[in-house]
Each structure stands twice: as C-alpha cells, then as structure tokens.
Design an enzyme around this catalytic site. Sequence first.
Site, mmCIF file in Angstrom:
data_model
loop_
_atom_site.group_PDB
_atom_site.id
_atom_site.type_symbol
_atom_site.label_atom_id
_atom_site.label_comp_id
_atom_site.label_asym_id
_atom_site.label_seq_id
_atom_site.Cartn_x
_atom_site.Cartn_y
_atom_site.Cartn_z
ATOM 1 N N ASP A 1 0.813 -1.224 0.000
ATOM 2 C CA ASP A 1 0.000 0.000 0.000
ATOM 3 C C ASP A 1 0.844 1.269 0.000
ATOM 4 O O ASP A 1 0.437 2.295 0.535
ATOM 5 C CB ASP A 1 -0.964 0.021 1.210
ATOM 6 N N GLY B 1 1.607 2.886 -2.682
ATOM 7 C CA GLY B 1 1.214 3.750 -3.808
ATOM 8 C C GLY B 1 1.858 3.313 -5.116
ATOM 9 O O GLY B 1 2.093 4.132 -6.005
ATOM 10 N N LYS B 2 2.108 2.005 -5.237
ATOM 11 C CA LYS B 2 2.781 1.503 -6.440
ATOM 12 C C LYS B 2 1.969 1.754 -7.710
ATOM 13 O O LYS B 2 2.523 2.072 -8.749
ATOM 14 C CB LYS B 2 3.056 -0.005 -6.300
ATOM 15 N N GLY B 3 0.631 1.603 -7.605
ATOM 16 C CA GLY B 3 -0.219 1.753 -8.792
ATOM 17 C C GLY B 3 -0.022 3.101 -9.442
ATOM 18 O O GLY B 3 0.257 3.200 -10.640
ATOM 19 N N GLY C 1 -4.030 -4.429 -4.625
ATOM 20 C CA GLY C 1 -5.013 -3.461 -5.108
ATOM 21 C C GLY C 1 -4.252 -2.210 -5.481
ATOM 22 O O GLY C 1 -3.936 -1.409 -4.620
ATOM 23 N N HIS C 2 -3.891 -2.086 -6.746
ATOM 24 C CA HIS C 2 -3.098 -0.927 -7.172
ATOM 25 C C HIS C 2 -4.031 0.181 -7.645
ATOM 26 O O HIS C 2 -4.736 0.029 -8.649
ATOM 27 C CB HIS C 2 -2.101 -1.350 -8.253
ATOM 28 N N ARG D 1 3.746 -28.782 -6.373
ATOM 29 C CA ARG D 1 3.724 -29.360 -7.727
ATOM 30 C C ARG D 1 2.387 -29.998 -8.090
ATOM 31 O O ARG D 1 2.305 -31.018 -8.750
ATOM 32 C CB ARG D 1 4.900 -30.343 -7.914
ATOM 33 N N GLN E 1 2.426 -6.023 -3.125
ATOM 34 C CA GLN E 1 2.668 -6.083 -1.673
ATOM 35 C C GLN E 1 3.948 -5.286 -1.348
ATOM 36 O O GLN E 1 4.228 -4.317 -2.034
ATOM 37 C CB GLN E 1 2.752 -7.526 -1.159
ATOM 38 N N THR F 1 2.955 -12.512 2.989
ATOM 39 C CA THR F 1 2.262 -13.142 1.882
ATOM 40 C C THR F 1 3.088 -14.344 1.423
ATOM 41 O O THR F 1 4.116 -14.664 2.026
ATOM 42 C CB THR F 1 1.966 -12.122 0.760
ATOM 43 N N GLY G 1 -11.073 -3.289 1.886
ATOM 44 C CA GLY G 1 -11.752 -2.203 2.590
ATOM 45 C C GLY G 1 -11.432 -2.155 4.080
ATOM 46 O O GLY G 1 -11.958 -1.322 4.817
ATOM 47 N N ARG G 2 -10.545 -3.057 4.534
ATOM 48 C CA ARG G 2 -10.224 -3.084 5.966
ATOM 49 C C ARG G 2 -9.460 -1.815 6.376
ATOM 50 O O ARG G 2 -8.619 -1.335 5.611
ATOM 51 C CB ARG G 2 -9.323 -4.286 6.295
ATOM 52 N N SER H 1 5.436 11.936 -4.401
ATOM 53 C CA SER H 1 4.037 12.031 -4.819
ATOM 54 C C SER H 1 3.296 12.849 -3.760
ATOM 55 O O SER H 1 3.350 12.528 -2.577
ATOM 56 C CB SER H 1 3.453 10.622 -4.930
HETATM 57 P P1 IMP Z 1 -2.483 -12.855 1.608
HETATM 58 O O1 IMP Z 1 -1.374 -12.526 0.687
HETATM 59 O O2 IMP Z 1 -3.823 -12.456 1.066
HETATM 60 O O3 IMP Z 1 -2.467 -14.258 2.101
HETATM 61 O O4 IMP Z 1 -2.291 -11.955 2.918
HETATM 62 C C1 IMP Z 1 -1.166 -12.112 3.765
HETATM 63 C C2 IMP Z 1 -0.847 -10.802 4.465
HETATM 64 O O5 IMP Z 1 -0.401 -9.858 3.505
HETATM 65 C C3 IMP Z 1 -2.049 -10.142 5.137
HETATM 66 O O6 IMP Z 1 -1.592 -9.424 6.269
HETATM 67 C C4 IMP Z 1 -2.552 -9.165 4.107
HETATM 68 O O7 IMP Z 1 -3.268 -8.088 4.677
HETATM 69 C C5 IMP Z 1 -1.244 -8.711 3.508
HETATM 70 N N1 IMP Z 1 -1.375 -8.291 2.112
HETATM 71 C C6 IMP Z 1 -1.539 -9.074 1.036
HETATM 72 N N2 IMP Z 1 -1.583 -8.348 -0.080
HETATM 73 C C7 IMP Z 1 -1.438 -7.074 0.286
HETATM 74 C C8 IMP Z 1 -1.372 -5.838 -0.430
HETATM 75 O O8 IMP Z 1 -1.432 -5.792 -1.661
HETATM 76 N N3 IMP Z 1 -1.214 -4.723 0.313
HETATM 77 C C9 IMP Z 1 -1.088 -4.765 1.662
HETATM 78 N N4 IMP Z 1 -1.122 -5.882 2.378
HETATM 79 C C10 IMP Z 1 -1.304 -7.028 1.701
#
Ligand code: IMP
Length: 420
Positions: free
Chosen positions: A13, A15-17, A40-41, A143, A222, A237, A300-301, A409
């Site tokens: 998050d 701001g890569k997008g 979510g970019h 695999r 991420q 992740t 949306g969290r 930015s």
């Molecule tokens: P997962 O990749 O969905 O399994 O999530 C694993 C952890 O990475 C969780 O804490 C998510 O909130 C976080 N996470 C996954 N993708 C993103 C992202 O794009 N931005 C921020 N946090 C992420």
Amino acid sequence: MKADVLLGLQWGDEGKGKVVDVLSAGYQVIARFQGGPNAGHSLQFNDQKFILHTIPSGVFHAGKMNVIGNGVVIDPSTFAEEVAMLTGAGFPPQENLLISRKAHLILPTHRLLDAASEAAKGKTRIGSTLKGIGPAYMDKTGRNGLRAGDILRPDFRERYETLKKKHLSLLRMYDYPADPSDMEDAWFKGIEVIRRFRLVESEYFLNRMLDEGRSLLAEGAQGTLLDIDFGTYPYVTSSNTIAAGALTGLGLAPSRIGRVYGIFKAYLTRVGSGPFPTELHDEEGERLRQQGHEYGATTGRPRRCGWLDLPALRYAIMLNGVTELIMTKPDVLTGLDSFKVCTAYRIDGKETLELPHSLDEDIVPVYRTFPGWKEDISQARHFSDLPEALRNYIGFIEKETGVPVTMISVSPDREAIIRR
Ligand code: IMP
C-alpha cells in the site's frame, strides 16, 4: 537494455499503482512479477479512480505492452471483472496484455482453503485477504497447481476436478463446511475470458524485448516486509516480493536488472495481523488513517498506521538493492505540529539498527521528532515548492539511507508528482 524494477519497501500500500502509471510513460513494456488479486493498485486521473488487482498498471497507456508474469497467481473470476471494468472505461486490454502460460491459477477451492486455514488459526490468523493466494502458491511449490497454459489442454476440466477433489478432502479435514459450486460458473467464464488473450512463454518475450533495446519496468506487489523469506514471518504473503522475485517471476537473469525504484510512504501502514513496532494506537494513528484514507483497496479493511521505521526501511533497501527512493503521501503529514521517525530499536536495553529474527520481540522504537508544516503541498511540482520542514525530512532520509529520493508524490492524482 536492462529491466528496471519498482517495488514496495514497507507492508504494501505504498502507492505503487500510481507511480507505475506515472513511470509507464517512459517504458515500452510493464510486467507484474508476483502476487495476485490480494494486491489493489490504485490509479487516479481525469477525476476517475481505478483499482487493478492482477493486470499491470501500464494498461492505461496506449502503445505499451503489459505482461502478467509466471510468478503471478491469477484468479480467472477477478481477472474477468478487471477486463470488464477496463473495457467499460475505454481501455480494452486485449491488444496490449500478454499472460504467461506458466502463471498459476487460483481455484475457487483455494479461496475456501484460505478461509478454512485462517479460521483454524483463530487468534494467530495472518489476516489474509482471503483471495486464495497462500493455497495457490502451496499447490505451485507442492507441484499440484494448474497453470494458465493448462487451459488449452483438452483434459483441463479433468485436471481441475482432480485438484478440486484434493481440496475438498482438505476442507473436510479442516472440518470447514464449503461448497465451491456457486463460484465455479464465474470461474469458468473467467477461463473463457483468459482464452481470448495471448498466452505466451513470457520469459522469451521479455528477454527478446530487452535484446531488442526495449525498456521494461517490472512491477512488484505487496511490499518487502511481506516477503515470504524476509518479511515478518509468518505474517507475510506467500511470494518473494523483493527484487529477487522479479528474476524468478519473469525469467530474467540478475545481470538484466538496472534501476531498482523503492517506494515508501512518509509514514507507515499495515493491513492484517503481525508485528508493527511503530504502530500508533491513539488519535494520532486515527488522524493518519482518516487523512490518508487508509482503508484496504482490496478488502476495505482499516489499515493500521504508525511512524516511519528507518531500520525497516534500510533493511528493505539492502535486500532490494534500491537505487532510487520514491516517497508517497507526505501530504498526509501536512498540518501536524510535529511528527516522529523511528531511527533505531531498543531491545533488552540495547540499541540496534538491525531487524531481529522476529519483530514480535519487545522492541522499543527510538524516535526522533521533526517539526511539521502547515502549507498545502498538493499543488507542488518542484522540490523547491515544498516547505523547508519537508525538504529537511527528505534530506534526513537520504542521509540515513544513502539513497536519493528522486520522486515525491504529493496527492493521488497522476499529475501530482515531483521529479528531481
Ligand atoms: P495474503 O497474501 O492475502 O495471504 O495476505 C497475507 C498478508 O499480507 C495479510 O496481512 C494481508 O493483509 C497482507 N497483504 C496481502 N496483499 C497485500 C497488499 O497488496 N497490500 C497490503 N497488504 C497485503
């Protein structure tokens, strides 16, 4: 020609997008190398906001080729929704998007397994986005996975059913009541949408592009602190989010990499569970959340907010070989009398600049306080337009990290960027 890499240095998050959208103008090919629809970019231009989950952020620029690399996991349902959204907005991606045949597919049962695994963990849950990312990468390394190229095989349906059967038995083991049938229709429609795209051996395509002197930007998802190896395990992740992930996720040799753009927020956020030494649990954190609209682009969290963590930033710079820093969202700090930055950790009474094995340890952040500024910076387009307090803050980060901050930015819009 070398490939440049853009990736997040924090917990995502950053701001890569927006930044990829801005940088795309200078590249001919943009390729996503890992992650999936957990990303979510967000991009904003002409008073419109877009959120991309799987498709590279270069898709809004005519004449650029976009590639979903082998390191990405694709959920056909989400992919189809994204294609429909882009087509509706006047950016049909058919002509300028290639998909690696080696990218793995997220099945409906992967999503159910994600939910089952989180439910079983209870209090120790990861806080996953529940998009099926972890289970899909588990099948990849185990695999057992299905890849995008498999959709062209005559026995694809059979392979799908075999994997689904295995997943259903795992779900029974979890004692998790789950039925994927209501998701399957959209999933198979998504497979038909993927069929309309060019499925390629993207490693050949990308290396050929570089050989021909075309410019390539690798887009990460991420952030470094969510990396499967170096992040705050197990609260991470399931992919390598660091620069090394661009090599395995696109099929590029190390010698192919040129610049590494590392993007970071002027403060820090995290969504999901896990340690966060500089987290603010008070009204200051709430202010950052409100001012910065810190709510997950995918789920949306509400995001957890805190001060910039320099030991973590330095660690990320080291792991990625960052050559240029890009700062986002300093505008969120506007109006504060003062703000803080963590310059070191105190663990067991001793100060350290290094991240311990687990950030869960009792870490007391050592803070330095900076004076704030009151001026609106959203219209600033030159470094000299910025208030002195912010210029000093940026100078401090450059001195502490040894890496220049080349872009800043100052608001979500595509135009709101300072280049140095
Ligand atoms: P997962 O990749 O969905 O399994 O999530 C694993 C952890 O990475 C969780 O804490 C998510 O909130 C976080 N996470 C996954 N993708 C993103 C992202 O794009 N931005 C921020 N946090 C992420």
